[in-house]
Design a protein around this motif. Structure first.
Motif, PDB file in Angstrom:
ATOM      1  N   CYS A  30       0.870  -1.189  -0.019  1.00  0.00           N
ATOM      2  CA  CYS A  30       0.136  -0.584  -0.192  1.00  0.00           C
ATOM      3  C   CYS A  30       0.419   1.197   0.218  1.00  0.00           C
ATOM      4  O   CYS A  30       0.519   2.154  -0.548  1.00  0.00           O
ATOM      5  CB  CYS A  30      -1.084   0.257   1.284  1.00  0.00           C
ATOM      6  N   ALA A  31       2.003   1.029   0.560  1.00  0.00           N
ATOM      7  CA  ALA A  31       2.999   2.470   0.927  1.00  0.00           C
ATOM      8  C   ALA A  31       3.886   2.739  -0.399  1.00  0.00           C
ATOM      9  O   ALA A  31       4.103   4.069  -0.923  1.00  0.00           O
ATOM     10  CB  ALA A  31       3.783   2.595   1.800  1.00  0.00           C
ATOM     11  N   ALA A  32       3.063   2.196  -1.800  1.00  0.00           N
ATOM     12  CA  ALA A  32       4.157   2.316  -2.960  1.00  0.00           C
ATOM     13  C   ALA A  32       3.191   3.208  -3.479  1.00  0.00           C
ATOM     14  O   ALA A  32       3.159   3.892  -4.341  1.00  0.00           O
ATOM     15  CB  ALA A  32       3.809   1.433  -3.322  1.00  0.00           C
ATOM     16  N   LEU A  33       1.628   3.430  -3.276  1.00  0.00           N
ATOM     17  CA  LEU A  33       0.315   4.287  -3.824  1.00  0.00           C
ATOM     18  C   LEU A  33       0.657   5.709  -3.658  1.00  0.00           C
ATOM     19  O   LEU A  33       0.789   6.740  -4.014  1.00  0.00           O
ATOM     20  CB  LEU A  33      -0.642   4.057  -2.955  1.00  0.00           C
ATOM     21  N   LEU A  34       2.669   6.031  -2.676  1.00  0.00           N
ATOM     22  CA  LEU A  34       2.673   7.270  -1.774  1.00  0.00           C
ATOM     23  C   LEU A  34       3.106   8.087  -2.885  1.00  0.00           C
ATOM     24  O   LEU A  34       3.939   8.961  -2.791  1.00  0.00           O
ATOM     25  CB  LEU A  34       3.534   7.194  -0.949  1.00  0.00           C
ATOM     26  N   THR A  35       4.283   7.049  -4.060  1.00  0.00           N
ATOM     27  CA  THR A  35       5.127   8.454  -4.932  1.00  0.00           C
ATOM     28  C   THR A  35       4.422   7.839  -5.996  1.00  0.00           C
ATOM     29  O   THR A  35       3.721   6.712  -6.221  1.00  0.00           O
ATOM     30  CB  THR A  35       6.358   7.269  -4.430  1.00  0.00           C
ATOM     31  N   GLU A  36       5.528   8.276  -7.148  1.00  0.00           N
ATOM     32  CA  GLU A  36       4.985   8.204  -8.721  1.00  0.00           C
ATOM     33  C   GLU A  36       5.879   7.316  -9.465  1.00  0.00           C
ATOM     34  O   GLU A  36       6.731   6.668 -10.456  1.00  0.00           O
ATOM     35  CB  GLU A  36       5.168   9.751  -9.464  1.00  0.00           C
ATOM     36  N   GLY A 224       5.928  15.850   8.331  1.00  0.00           N
ATOM     37  CA  GLY A 224       5.439  15.895   6.398  1.00  0.00           C
ATOM     38  C   GLY A 224       6.464  16.555   5.242  1.00  0.00           C
ATOM     39  O   GLY A 224       7.074  17.162   5.854  1.00  0.00           O
ATOM     40  N   VAL A 225       6.857  16.342   4.304  1.00  0.00           N
ATOM     41  CA  VAL A 225       7.153  16.446   2.743  1.00  0.00           C
ATOM     42  C   VAL A 225       6.265  16.648   1.692  1.00  0.00           C
ATOM     43  O   VAL A 225       5.248  15.428   1.757  1.00  0.00           O
ATOM     44  CB  VAL A 225       8.588  15.357   2.243  1.00  0.00           C
ATOM     45  N   SER A 226       6.934  17.051   0.977  1.00  0.00           N
ATOM     46  CA  SER A 226       5.683  17.422  -0.344  1.00  0.00           C
ATOM     47  C   SER A 226       5.820  15.822  -0.982  1.00  0.00           C
ATOM     48  O   SER A 226       4.217  15.922  -1.653  1.00  0.00           O
ATOM     49  CB  SER A 226       6.229  18.422  -0.647  1.00  0.00           C
ATOM     50  N   ARG A 227       6.989  15.536  -1.081  1.00  0.00           N
ATOM     51  CA  ARG A 227       6.983  13.877  -2.480  1.00  0.00           C
ATOM     52  C   ARG A 227       7.685  12.624  -1.847  1.00  0.00           C
ATOM     53  O   ARG A 227       8.919  13.450  -0.472  1.00  0.00           O
ATOM     54  CB  ARG A 227       7.348  14.865  -3.994  1.00  0.00           C
ATOM     55  N   LEU A 228       7.283  11.309  -2.134  1.00  0.00           N
ATOM     56  CA  LEU A 228       8.824  10.488  -1.551  1.00  0.00           C
ATOM     57  C   LEU A 228       8.938   9.614  -3.039  1.00  0.00           C
ATOM     58  O   LEU A 228       8.091  10.561  -3.578  1.00  0.00           O
ATOM     59  CB  LEU A 228       7.918   9.915  -1.220  1.00  0.00           C
ATOM     60  N   SER A 229      10.278   9.278  -3.084  1.00  0.00           N
ATOM     61  CA  SER A 229      10.913   8.736  -3.748  1.00  0.00           C
ATOM     62  C   SER A 229      10.383   7.543  -3.941  1.00  0.00           C
ATOM     63  O   SER A 229       9.736   6.868  -2.948  1.00  0.00           O
ATOM     64  CB  SER A 229      12.441   8.550  -4.185  1.00  0.00           C
ATOM     65  N   GLY A 230      10.727   6.140  -5.042  1.00  0.00           N
ATOM     66  CA  GLY A 230      10.985   5.110  -4.847  1.00  0.00           C
ATOM     67  C   GLY A 230      11.944   4.230  -3.781  1.00  0.00           C
ATOM     68  O   GLY A 230      12.847   5.126  -3.272  1.00  0.00           O
TER      69      GLY A 230
END
Length: 435
Positions: A30-36, A224-230
Protein backbone atom coordinates in the motif's frame (compact mmCIF):
# COMPACT_ATOMS: atom_id res chain seq x y z
CA UNK A 1 -13.66 -24.84 -2.85
CA UNK A 2 -10.52 -26.89 -2.24
CA UNK A 3 -9.86 -29.35 0.58
CA UNK A 4 -6.95 -31.13 2.24
CA UNK A 5 -6.87 -34.86 2.95
CA UNK A 6 -4.34 -35.42 5.73
CA UNK A 7 -2.93 -38.75 6.84
CA UNK A 8 -1.93 -38.25 10.44
CA UNK A 9 0.96 -39.71 12.38
CA UNK A 10 3.86 -38.81 10.09
CA UNK A 11 6.90 -37.15 11.61
CA UNK A 12 8.66 -34.31 9.82
CA UNK A 13 12.40 -33.99 9.40
CA UNK A 14 14.57 -31.42 7.69
CA UNK A 15 14.84 -27.69 7.12
CA UNK A 16 12.16 -25.18 6.18
CA UNK A 17 12.44 -21.47 5.40
CA UNK A 18 9.57 -19.17 6.39
CA UNK A 19 7.85 -17.05 3.77
CA UNK A 20 7.90 -13.26 3.78
CA UNK A 21 5.63 -11.66 6.34
CA UNK A 22 2.01 -11.41 5.19
CA UNK A 23 1.08 -8.53 7.49
CA UNK A 24 4.14 -6.50 6.51
CA UNK A 25 3.51 -7.16 2.81
CA UNK A 26 0.00 -5.69 2.96
CA UNK A 27 1.36 -2.49 4.55
CA UNK A 28 4.37 -1.86 2.32
CA UNK A 29 2.55 -2.68 -0.91
CA UNK A 30 0.00 0.00 0.00
CA UNK A 31 2.92 2.38 0.72
CA UNK A 32 3.94 2.08 -2.94
CA UNK A 33 0.89 4.27 -3.69
CA UNK A 34 2.63 7.23 -2.02
CA UNK A 35 5.05 7.89 -4.89
CA UNK A 36 5.10 8.06 -8.67
CA UNK A 37 8.51 6.39 -8.72
CA UNK A 38 9.30 2.67 -8.79
CA UNK A 39 9.15 0.70 -5.54
CA UNK A 40 10.70 -2.79 -5.51
CA UNK A 41 9.65 -5.21 -2.75
CA UNK A 42 11.52 -8.48 -2.13
CA UNK A 43 10.50 -11.68 -0.31
CA UNK A 44 6.80 -11.17 -1.11
CA UNK A 45 4.80 -14.30 -0.18
CA UNK A 46 2.72 -15.97 -2.91
CA UNK A 47 -0.53 -16.07 -0.92
CA UNK A 48 -4.13 -15.15 -1.71
CA UNK A 49 -4.40 -12.00 0.43
CA UNK A 50 -1.23 -10.49 -1.02
CA UNK A 51 -2.06 -11.51 -4.59
CA UNK A 52 -5.54 -10.00 -4.27
CA UNK A 53 -4.05 -6.70 -3.07
CA UNK A 54 -1.60 -6.69 -5.98
CA UNK A 55 -4.49 -7.27 -8.41
CA UNK A 56 -6.36 -4.38 -6.79
CA UNK A 57 -3.41 -2.03 -7.34
CA UNK A 58 -3.10 -3.18 -10.96
CA UNK A 59 -6.79 -2.43 -11.55
CA UNK A 60 -6.23 1.04 -10.07
CA UNK A 61 -3.63 1.76 -12.75
CA UNK A 62 -0.44 0.89 -10.87
CA UNK A 63 2.23 -0.52 -13.18
CA UNK A 64 3.16 -3.88 -11.66
CA UNK A 65 5.89 -6.32 -12.73
CA UNK A 66 6.93 -9.61 -11.20
CA UNK A 67 10.74 -9.52 -11.35
CA UNK A 68 11.26 -13.04 -9.99
CA UNK A 69 9.45 -15.59 -7.82
CA UNK A 70 9.10 -13.32 -4.77
CA UNK A 71 10.15 -9.85 -6.00
CA UNK A 72 7.68 -7.31 -7.38
CA UNK A 73 7.99 -3.84 -8.88
CA UNK A 74 5.28 -1.19 -8.36
CA UNK A 75 5.00 2.20 -10.08
CA UNK A 76 1.95 4.26 -9.14
CA UNK A 77 2.49 7.11 -11.62
CA UNK A 78 -0.83 6.79 -13.45
CA UNK A 79 -3.52 5.85 -10.93
CA UNK A 80 -7.00 6.10 -12.43
CA UNK A 81 -9.10 8.19 -9.99
CA UNK A 82 -12.31 7.25 -11.82
CA UNK A 83 -11.76 3.53 -11.20
CA UNK A 84 -11.72 4.19 -7.45
CA UNK A 85 -15.43 5.08 -7.73
CA UNK A 86 -16.44 1.94 -9.64
CA UNK A 87 -18.34 -1.12 -8.47
CA UNK A 88 -15.40 -3.37 -9.41
CA UNK A 89 -13.09 -1.42 -7.07
CA UNK A 90 -15.64 -1.64 -4.26
CA UNK A 91 -16.10 -5.38 -4.78
CA UNK A 92 -12.34 -6.03 -4.69
CA UNK A 93 -11.89 -3.98 -1.50
CA UNK A 94 -14.82 -5.68 0.20
CA UNK A 95 -13.14 -9.09 -0.01
CA UNK A 96 -9.78 -8.02 1.42
CA UNK A 97 -9.05 -6.79 4.93
CA UNK A 98 -5.75 -5.21 3.86
CA UNK A 99 -7.58 -2.84 1.50
CA UNK A 100 -8.28 -0.57 4.48
CA UNK A 101 -4.64 0.56 4.29
CA UNK A 102 -5.07 2.26 0.90
CA UNK A 103 -6.96 5.05 2.71
CA UNK A 104 -3.89 6.87 4.06
CA UNK A 105 -1.83 6.84 0.83
CA UNK A 106 -4.69 7.76 -1.53
CA UNK A 107 -6.02 10.52 0.73
CA UNK A 108 -2.54 12.00 1.15
CA UNK A 109 -1.84 11.97 -2.60
CA UNK A 110 -5.21 12.74 -4.14
CA UNK A 111 -7.31 14.30 -1.38
CA UNK A 112 -10.16 11.79 -1.52
CA UNK A 113 -10.87 8.10 -1.27
CA UNK A 114 -13.93 5.86 -0.87
CA UNK A 115 -13.77 2.34 0.52
CA UNK A 116 -16.34 -0.23 1.64
CA UNK A 117 -16.14 -2.07 4.91
CA UNK A 118 -13.19 -4.41 4.29
CA UNK A 119 -13.46 -8.19 4.30
CA UNK A 120 -11.17 -10.79 5.85
CA UNK A 121 -11.51 -13.35 8.64
CA UNK A 122 -14.80 -13.75 10.49
CA UNK A 123 -13.18 -13.68 13.92
CA UNK A 124 -15.30 -11.07 15.63
CA UNK A 125 -15.57 -7.30 15.72
CA UNK A 126 -12.68 -5.47 14.05
CA UNK A 127 -13.61 -1.83 14.39
CA UNK A 128 -12.41 0.94 12.08
CA UNK A 129 -12.80 3.86 14.49
CA UNK A 130 -9.05 4.12 15.13
CA UNK A 131 -8.39 4.58 11.40
CA UNK A 132 -11.09 7.16 10.73
CA UNK A 133 -10.89 9.14 13.99
CA UNK A 134 -7.15 9.64 13.60
CA UNK A 135 -7.28 10.65 9.94
CA UNK A 136 -10.13 13.06 10.65
CA UNK A 137 -7.85 14.82 13.16
CA UNK A 138 -5.51 15.54 10.27
CA UNK A 139 -8.33 17.49 8.64
CA UNK A 140 -10.18 14.88 6.57
CA UNK A 141 -13.96 14.89 6.33
CA UNK A 142 -15.73 11.54 6.66
CA UNK A 143 -19.12 10.84 5.09
CA UNK A 144 -20.79 7.43 5.22
CA UNK A 145 -22.77 6.59 2.07
CA UNK A 146 -25.44 4.38 3.61
CA UNK A 147 -26.99 3.37 0.29
CA UNK A 148 -23.74 1.99 -1.11
CA UNK A 149 -22.19 1.19 2.30
CA UNK A 150 -19.11 3.31 1.54
CA UNK A 151 -16.80 5.33 3.76
CA UNK A 152 -15.94 8.50 1.83
CA UNK A 153 -12.99 10.62 2.99
CA UNK A 154 -11.93 13.94 1.48
CA UNK A 155 -9.56 16.77 2.39
CA UNK A 156 -8.49 19.94 0.61
CA UNK A 157 -5.44 19.97 2.82
CA UNK A 158 -4.18 17.70 5.60
CA UNK A 159 -2.38 19.35 8.51
CA UNK A 160 -0.21 17.67 11.13
CA UNK A 161 -1.24 17.55 14.79
CA UNK A 162 -0.89 15.53 18.02
CA UNK A 163 -2.89 12.29 17.89
CA UNK A 164 -3.41 9.88 20.79
CA UNK A 165 -4.69 6.59 19.37
CA UNK A 166 -7.46 4.96 21.38
CA UNK A 167 -5.83 1.56 20.78
CA UNK A 168 -2.43 0.44 19.55
CA UNK A 169 -3.85 -0.77 16.24
CA UNK A 170 -1.22 -2.06 13.79
CA UNK A 171 -3.20 -1.28 10.63
CA UNK A 172 -4.51 1.95 12.17
CA UNK A 173 -0.96 3.09 12.93
CA UNK A 174 0.20 2.12 9.43
CA UNK A 175 -2.68 3.98 7.77
CA UNK A 176 -2.11 7.14 9.79
CA UNK A 177 1.66 6.97 9.28
CA UNK A 178 1.24 6.75 5.50
CA UNK A 179 -1.10 9.74 5.51
CA UNK A 180 1.14 11.79 7.82
CA UNK A 181 4.33 11.52 5.76
CA UNK A 182 2.77 13.72 3.03
CA UNK A 183 0.89 15.99 5.46
CA UNK A 184 1.96 19.58 6.06
CA UNK A 185 3.63 20.22 9.44
CA UNK A 186 4.42 17.87 12.29
CA UNK A 187 2.32 14.88 13.32
CA UNK A 188 2.87 13.08 16.61
CA UNK A 189 1.30 9.63 16.96
CA UNK A 190 1.18 8.46 20.58
CA UNK A 191 0.15 4.92 21.58
CA UNK A 192 1.33 3.82 18.15
CA UNK A 193 1.70 0.10 17.49
CA UNK A 194 5.40 -0.78 17.56
CA UNK A 195 5.34 -4.26 15.97
CA UNK A 196 8.39 -5.08 13.79
CA UNK A 197 6.19 -4.72 10.70
CA UNK A 198 5.29 -1.11 11.58
CA UNK A 199 8.99 -0.52 12.21
CA UNK A 200 9.75 -2.00 8.79
CA UNK A 201 7.15 0.26 7.15
CA UNK A 202 8.67 3.28 8.90
CA UNK A 203 12.18 2.41 7.71
CA UNK A 204 10.88 1.97 4.17
CA UNK A 205 9.19 5.38 4.26
CA UNK A 206 12.42 6.98 5.51
CA UNK A 207 14.29 5.47 2.55
CA UNK A 208 11.62 7.05 0.35
CA UNK A 209 12.39 10.46 1.87
CA UNK A 210 10.04 10.68 4.86
CA UNK A 211 11.12 12.22 8.18
CA UNK A 212 10.13 9.93 11.06
CA UNK A 213 11.52 9.87 14.59
CA UNK A 214 10.86 7.32 17.34
CA UNK A 215 10.82 4.29 15.04
CA UNK A 216 10.28 1.12 17.08
CA UNK A 217 8.60 3.01 19.94
CA UNK A 218 4.97 3.88 20.66
CA UNK A 219 5.55 7.59 19.98
CA UNK A 220 6.22 8.52 16.35
CA UNK A 221 7.01 12.05 15.22
CA UNK A 222 6.52 12.72 11.51
CA UNK A 223 7.53 15.89 9.70
CA UNK A 224 5.61 16.01 6.45
CA UNK A 225 7.32 16.29 3.06
CA UNK A 226 5.92 17.34 -0.31
CA UNK A 227 6.85 14.17 -2.18
CA UNK A 228 8.44 10.76 -1.77
CA UNK A 229 10.77 8.83 -4.06
CA UNK A 230 11.04 5.15 -4.89
CA UNK A 231 13.05 2.58 -2.93
CA UNK A 232 13.89 -1.09 -2.54
CA UNK A 233 12.56 -2.99 0.47
CA UNK A 234 12.83 -6.57 1.74
CA UNK A 235 10.18 -8.17 3.93
CA UNK A 236 10.97 -9.86 7.23
CA UNK A 237 10.21 -13.58 7.60
CA UNK A 238 6.67 -14.24 8.79
CA UNK A 239 6.68 -14.63 12.59
CA UNK A 240 3.25 -16.29 12.52
CA UNK A 241 4.45 -18.97 10.12
CA UNK A 242 7.55 -19.50 12.27
CA UNK A 243 5.35 -20.02 15.33
CA UNK A 244 3.13 -22.37 13.34
CA UNK A 245 6.15 -24.50 12.41
CA UNK A 246 7.25 -24.65 16.07
CA UNK A 247 3.79 -25.90 17.04
CA UNK A 248 3.72 -28.35 14.15
CA UNK A 249 7.06 -29.86 15.18
CA UNK A 250 5.90 -30.27 18.79
CA UNK A 251 2.58 -31.91 17.93
CA UNK A 252 4.12 -34.41 15.50
CA UNK A 253 7.28 -35.11 17.59
CA UNK A 254 9.32 -33.92 14.61
CA UNK A 255 12.91 -32.82 14.22
CA UNK A 256 13.05 -29.64 12.13
CA UNK A 257 15.19 -26.54 11.67
CA UNK A 258 13.48 -23.26 10.76
CA UNK A 259 15.96 -21.23 8.74
CA UNK A 260 16.64 -17.48 8.76
CA UNK A 261 13.99 -16.46 11.28
CA UNK A 262 15.30 -12.94 12.14
CA UNK A 263 15.54 -13.72 15.85
CA UNK A 264 15.61 -10.08 16.95
CA UNK A 265 12.12 -9.63 15.50
CA UNK A 266 10.43 -12.67 17.10
CA UNK A 267 9.92 -11.07 20.51
CA UNK A 268 8.59 -13.50 23.12
CA UNK A 269 7.30 -16.08 20.64
CA UNK A 270 10.05 -18.68 21.24
CA UNK A 271 9.81 -18.23 25.02
CA UNK A 272 6.01 -18.59 24.95
CA UNK A 273 6.36 -22.01 23.31
CA UNK A 274 9.06 -22.95 25.84
CA UNK A 275 6.53 -22.28 28.61
CA UNK A 276 4.42 -25.05 27.08
CA UNK A 277 7.43 -27.34 27.56
CA UNK A 278 8.67 -27.27 23.95
CA UNK A 279 12.42 -27.25 23.36
CA UNK A 280 13.31 -24.36 21.06
CA UNK A 281 17.05 -23.91 20.44
CA UNK A 282 18.61 -20.91 18.72
CA UNK A 283 21.40 -21.76 16.29
CA UNK A 284 22.65 -18.50 14.82
CA UNK A 285 19.62 -17.04 13.07
CA UNK A 286 17.90 -20.44 12.87
CA UNK A 287 15.58 -22.21 15.30
CA UNK A 288 16.03 -25.93 15.94
CA UNK A 289 13.11 -27.93 17.39
CA UNK A 290 14.25 -31.46 18.32
CA UNK A 291 11.88 -34.41 18.42
CA UNK A 292 10.04 -34.65 21.76
CA UNK A 293 7.83 -37.55 22.75
CA UNK A 294 6.26 -35.44 25.51
CA UNK A 295 6.36 -31.95 26.96
CA UNK A 296 5.00 -30.45 30.16
CA UNK A 297 3.30 -27.07 30.62
CA UNK A 298 4.89 -24.80 33.21
CA UNK A 299 2.96 -23.42 36.15
CA UNK A 300 3.33 -19.95 37.61
CA UNK A 301 5.78 -19.63 40.51
CA UNK A 302 2.93 -19.74 43.05
CA UNK A 303 1.71 -23.02 41.56
CA UNK A 304 -1.31 -21.56 39.76
CA UNK A 305 -2.29 -22.59 36.23
CA UNK A 306 -0.35 -20.92 33.42
CA UNK A 307 -2.22 -18.26 31.45
CA UNK A 308 -1.15 -17.37 27.92
CA UNK A 309 -2.75 -14.24 26.49
CA UNK A 310 -2.25 -11.82 23.63
CA UNK A 311 -1.06 -8.24 24.10
CA UNK A 312 0.23 -5.36 21.98
CA UNK A 313 3.88 -5.73 20.98
CA UNK A 314 6.18 -6.67 22.62
CA UNK A 315 3.47 -8.92 24.02
CA UNK A 316 2.36 -12.11 22.28
CA UNK A 317 0.65 -11.69 18.91
CA UNK A 318 -3.01 -12.85 18.92
CA UNK A 319 -2.43 -14.67 15.63
CA UNK A 320 -0.55 -17.47 17.40
CA UNK A 321 -2.99 -18.23 20.21
CA UNK A 322 -4.96 -20.70 18.06
CA UNK A 323 -1.76 -22.62 17.34
CA UNK A 324 -0.70 -22.60 21.01
CA UNK A 325 -4.11 -23.86 22.05
CA UNK A 326 -3.78 -26.89 19.76
CA UNK A 327 -0.22 -27.55 20.91
CA UNK A 328 -1.38 -27.58 24.55
CA UNK A 329 -3.78 -30.50 23.89
CA UNK A 330 -0.82 -32.89 23.64
CA UNK A 331 1.09 -31.46 26.59
CA UNK A 332 1.05 -32.65 30.18
CA UNK A 333 -0.75 -30.11 32.35
CA UNK A 334 -3.26 -27.29 32.04
CA UNK A 335 -3.21 -23.82 30.52
CA UNK A 336 -5.73 -21.01 30.17
CA UNK A 337 -5.68 -19.42 26.70
CA UNK A 338 -7.02 -15.86 26.87
CA UNK A 339 -7.76 -14.31 23.46
CA UNK A 340 -8.45 -10.69 24.39
CA UNK A 341 -8.71 -9.09 20.97
CA UNK A 342 -11.23 -11.16 18.96
CA UNK A 343 -14.33 -12.69 20.48
CA UNK A 344 -14.91 -15.36 17.81
CA UNK A 345 -11.41 -16.70 17.31
CA UNK A 346 -11.74 -19.56 19.83
CA UNK A 347 -14.96 -20.97 18.43
CA UNK A 348 -13.03 -23.55 16.37
CA UNK A 349 -12.29 -25.51 19.58
CA UNK A 350 -15.51 -27.49 19.12
CA UNK A 351 -13.75 -29.31 16.26
CA UNK A 352 -10.81 -30.13 18.53
CA UNK A 353 -13.21 -31.42 21.20
CA UNK A 354 -14.78 -33.69 18.58
CA UNK A 355 -11.27 -34.98 17.83
CA UNK A 356 -10.91 -35.94 21.50
CA UNK A 357 -9.21 -32.90 23.02
CA UNK A 358 -10.04 -31.92 26.60
CA UNK A 359 -10.97 -28.23 26.32
CA UNK A 360 -13.41 -26.08 28.28
CA UNK A 361 -14.57 -23.00 26.38
CA UNK A 362 -15.13 -20.65 29.31
CA UNK A 363 -16.51 -17.74 27.25
CA UNK A 364 -15.86 -16.20 23.80
CA UNK A 365 -12.40 -15.06 24.90
CA UNK A 366 -11.08 -17.84 27.15
CA UNK A 367 -10.50 -21.58 26.88
CA UNK A 368 -8.93 -23.97 29.38
CA UNK A 369 -6.92 -26.81 27.85
CA UNK A 370 -6.35 -29.96 29.87
CA UNK A 371 -3.35 -31.63 28.27
CA UNK A 372 -3.30 -35.41 28.53
CA UNK A 373 0.17 -35.96 27.07
CA UNK A 374 0.74 -39.39 25.53
CA UNK A 375 -2.32 -40.86 27.24
CA UNK A 376 -4.39 -40.03 24.18
CA UNK A 377 -4.14 -39.03 20.53
CA UNK A 378 -6.48 -36.86 18.57
CA UNK A 379 -8.62 -38.80 16.09
CA UNK A 380 -9.05 -37.80 12.47
CA UNK A 381 -12.31 -36.23 11.29
CA UNK A 382 -13.86 -33.98 8.65
CA UNK A 383 -13.94 -30.25 9.41
CA UNK A 384 -14.04 -26.82 7.78
CA UNK A 385 -11.52 -24.00 8.20
CA UNK A 386 -13.25 -20.85 9.54
CA UNK A 387 -10.26 -18.47 9.25
CA UNK A 388 -6.54 -18.42 8.46
CA UNK A 389 -5.16 -19.13 11.93
CA UNK A 390 -7.81 -21.65 12.96
CA UNK A 391 -7.20 -23.34 9.60
CA UNK A 392 -3.48 -23.86 10.19
CA UNK A 393 -4.25 -25.01 13.75
CA UNK A 394 -6.69 -27.64 12.47
CA UNK A 395 -4.05 -28.75 9.96
CA UNK A 396 -1.56 -29.18 12.82
CA UNK A 397 -4.15 -31.19 14.77
CA UNK A 398 -4.87 -33.39 11.75
CA UNK A 399 -1.17 -34.06 11.17
CA UNK A 400 -0.84 -35.39 14.72
CA UNK A 401 -4.13 -37.32 14.76
CA UNK A 402 -4.78 -41.02 14.25
CA UNK A 403 -6.21 -41.83 10.84
CA UNK A 404 -7.25 -39.48 8.06
CA UNK A 405 -8.77 -36.01 8.32
CA UNK A 406 -10.37 -33.77 5.73
CA UNK A 407 -10.27 -29.98 5.99
CA UNK A 408 -12.61 -28.06 3.70
CA UNK A 409 -12.40 -24.37 2.76
CA UNK A 410 -8.60 -24.41 2.69
CA UNK A 411 -8.67 -21.19 0.66
CA UNK A 412 -8.63 -19.64 4.13
CA UNK A 413 -5.26 -21.29 4.82
CA UNK A 414 -3.98 -20.26 1.38
CA UNK A 415 -4.74 -16.64 2.27
CA UNK A 416 -1.84 -16.69 4.74
CA UNK A 417 0.43 -19.67 3.97
CA UNK A 418 2.35 -20.16 0.73
CA UNK A 419 2.10 -23.68 -0.79
CA UNK A 420 1.87 -25.09 2.72
CA UNK A 421 0.99 -28.62 1.58
CA UNK A 422 3.91 -28.85 -0.88
CA UNK A 423 6.43 -27.50 1.63
CA UNK A 424 5.29 -29.81 4.44
CA UNK A 425 5.17 -32.87 2.17
CA UNK A 426 8.83 -32.24 1.37
CA UNK A 427 9.52 -32.74 5.10
CA UNK A 428 7.54 -36.00 5.31
CA UNK A 429 3.90 -34.96 5.79
CA UNK A 430 1.07 -36.69 3.87
CA UNK A 431 -1.24 -33.92 2.68
CA UNK A 432 -3.27 -34.16 -0.52
CA UNK A 433 -4.99 -31.14 -2.06
CA UNK A 434 -8.28 -31.87 -3.86
CA UNK A 435 -10.81 -29.68 -5.63
Amino acid sequence: MSSFIIEGGHRLKGEITPQGAKNEALQVICAALLTEEEVIIENVPDILDVNNLIRLLMAMGVEVHKLNKNTWSFKAANINPEYIQTEDFIDKCATLRGSIMIIGPLLARFGRVSVPKPGGDKIGRRRLDTHFNAIQKLGAELVFDEKNQLFCLSADKLKGCYILLDEASVTGTANLLMAAVLTEGETIIYNAACEPYVEQLSKMLVRMGAHIEGIGSNRLTIKGVSRLSGCRHRLLPDMIEIGSFIGMAAMTASDITIKDVSMQNLGIIPESFRRLGIIVEQQGDDLYIPSQENYTIESFIDGSILTISDAPWPGLTPDLLSVMLVVATKAEGCVLIHQKMFESRLFFVDKLIDMGAQIILCDPHRATVIGLGNRFRLRGMTMTSPDIRAGISLLIAAMSAEGKSIIHNIDQIDRGYENIDIRLNQLGAKIERIK
